[in-house]
Design a protein around this motif. Structure first.
Motif, short mmCIF file in Angstrom:
data_model
loop_
_atom_site.label_atom_id
_atom_site.label_comp_id
_atom_site.label_asym_id
_atom_site.label_seq_id
_atom_site.Cartn_x
_atom_site.Cartn_y
_atom_site.Cartn_z
N VAL A 1 0.85 -1.20 0.00
CA VAL A 1 0.00 0.00 0.00
C VAL A 1 0.89 1.24 0.00
N PHE A 2 1.95 1.20 0.78
CA PHE A 2 2.88 2.34 0.80
C PHE A 2 3.61 2.49 -0.53
N TYR A 3 3.88 1.38 -1.25
CA TYR A 3 4.45 1.50 -2.59
C TYR A 3 3.54 2.36 -3.46
N ILE A 4 2.25 2.06 -3.40
CA ILE A 4 1.29 2.81 -4.21
C ILE A 4 1.29 4.28 -3.81
N LEU A 5 1.30 4.55 -2.50
CA LEU A 5 1.33 5.94 -2.04
C LEU A 5 2.62 6.64 -2.46
N ILE A 6 3.74 5.94 -2.40
CA ILE A 6 5.02 6.52 -2.83
C ILE A 6 4.96 6.89 -4.31
N ILE A 7 4.43 5.99 -5.12
CA ILE A 7 4.35 6.24 -6.56
C ILE A 7 3.39 7.38 -6.86
N ILE A 8 2.23 7.42 -6.19
CA ILE A 8 1.26 8.49 -6.43
C ILE A 8 1.82 9.85 -6.04
N THR A 9 2.43 9.94 -4.85
CA THR A 9 2.97 11.23 -4.42
C THR A 9 4.19 11.63 -5.27
N GLY A 10 5.00 10.65 -5.66
CA GLY A 10 6.12 10.95 -6.54
C GLY A 10 5.66 11.42 -7.91
N LEU A 11 4.63 10.78 -8.44
CA LEU A 11 4.07 11.20 -9.73
C LEU A 11 3.48 12.60 -9.63
N TYR B 1 6.41 19.64 -10.97
CA TYR B 1 7.70 20.29 -11.14
C TYR B 1 8.47 19.85 -12.37
N MET B 2 7.82 19.17 -13.33
CA MET B 2 8.56 18.64 -14.47
C MET B 2 9.12 19.73 -15.37
N ASP B 3 8.62 20.96 -15.28
CA ASP B 3 9.18 22.02 -16.10
C ASP B 3 10.50 22.56 -15.55
N LEU B 4 10.84 22.24 -14.29
CA LEU B 4 12.10 22.70 -13.71
C LEU B 4 13.29 21.94 -14.28
N ASN B 5 13.22 20.63 -14.28
CA ASN B 5 14.29 19.79 -14.82
C ASN B 5 13.71 18.40 -15.07
N SER B 6 12.94 18.30 -16.14
CA SER B 6 12.16 17.08 -16.37
C SER B 6 13.04 15.84 -16.58
N ALA B 7 14.20 16.00 -17.18
CA ALA B 7 15.04 14.82 -17.44
C ALA B 7 15.52 14.19 -16.13
N LEU B 8 16.05 15.00 -15.23
CA LEU B 8 16.54 14.44 -13.97
C LEU B 8 15.41 13.96 -13.08
N TYR B 9 14.27 14.66 -13.11
CA TYR B 9 13.13 14.17 -12.34
C TYR B 9 12.63 12.84 -12.90
N GLY B 10 12.70 12.68 -14.22
CA GLY B 10 12.33 11.41 -14.83
C GLY B 10 13.28 10.29 -14.44
N VAL B 11 14.58 10.60 -14.40
CA VAL B 11 15.58 9.61 -13.97
C VAL B 11 15.33 9.24 -12.51
N LYS B 12 15.03 10.23 -11.67
CA LYS B 12 14.75 9.97 -10.26
C LYS B 12 13.51 9.07 -10.13
N PHE B 13 12.48 9.35 -10.92
CA PHE B 13 11.27 8.54 -10.89
C PHE B 13 11.59 7.10 -11.27
N LEU B 14 12.40 6.91 -12.31
CA LEU B 14 12.77 5.55 -12.73
C LEU B 14 13.59 4.83 -11.67
N PHE B 15 14.53 5.54 -11.03
CA PHE B 15 15.31 4.91 -9.97
C PHE B 15 14.42 4.60 -8.76
N GLY B 16 13.39 5.41 -8.52
CA GLY B 16 12.44 5.11 -7.44
C GLY B 16 11.69 3.81 -7.72
N ILE B 17 11.24 3.65 -8.94
CA ILE B 17 10.56 2.41 -9.34
C ILE B 17 11.53 1.23 -9.24
N LEU B 18 12.77 1.44 -9.66
CA LEU B 18 13.80 0.40 -9.56
C LEU B 18 14.04 0.01 -8.10
#
Length: 124
Positions: free
Chosen positions: A44-54, A60-77
């Motif tokens: 359940v916390f995985y789902i909450l982590i993913i929802i809040t991260g998304l 904030y994706m307009d600030l630095n979308s590439a690095l935020y995308g990499v962070k999101f992928l490493f979070g899923i990893l």
């Protein structure tokens, strides 16, 4: 109060609780009822982590979308490595490699999260 205005704190709370639940569950004997309960709460916390991260990513994706995308992928990893530790423990196989991958991906995710513009700047 707007959900997104406090989602950074909510996101940090969810991943801290998730890591604590992961450590507790991984220390329990595989196959026990208590471990299954803790694992389900953790999921359940995985789902909450993913929802809040998304939500943070979208906001904030307009600030630095590439690095935020990499962070999101490493979070899923990181979440994937947590589940792989459980899977290998259930089968009675060695989990050392997945513990190492979990720690490395967690550290990369945390470094990016703290270094990016909306994170806490510990590394300035």
């Amino acid at each position: 109060m707007d959900f997104l205005s406090n989602s950074t704190h909510l996101h940090i709370l969810t991943w801290v609780v998730g890591i604590i639940l992961f450590i507790v569950a991984s220390g329990m004997s595989p196959g026990t009822k208590e471990r299954k309960i803790v694992k389900m709460v953790l999921r359940v916390f995985y789902i909450l982590i993913i929802i809040t991260g998304l939500a943070l990513f979208i906001r904030y994706m307009d600030l630095n979308s590439a690095l935020y995308g990499v962070k999101f992928l490493f979070g899923i990893l990181t979440i994937g490595m947590m589940e792989m530790v459980f899977a290998k423990q259930e089968k009675g196989k060695s989990t050392q490699m997945f513990w190492i991958l979990f720690i490395v991906s967690l550290l990369i995710t945390m470094f990016l999260g703290f270094k990016l513009p909306i994170g806490l700047d510990f590394f300035a």
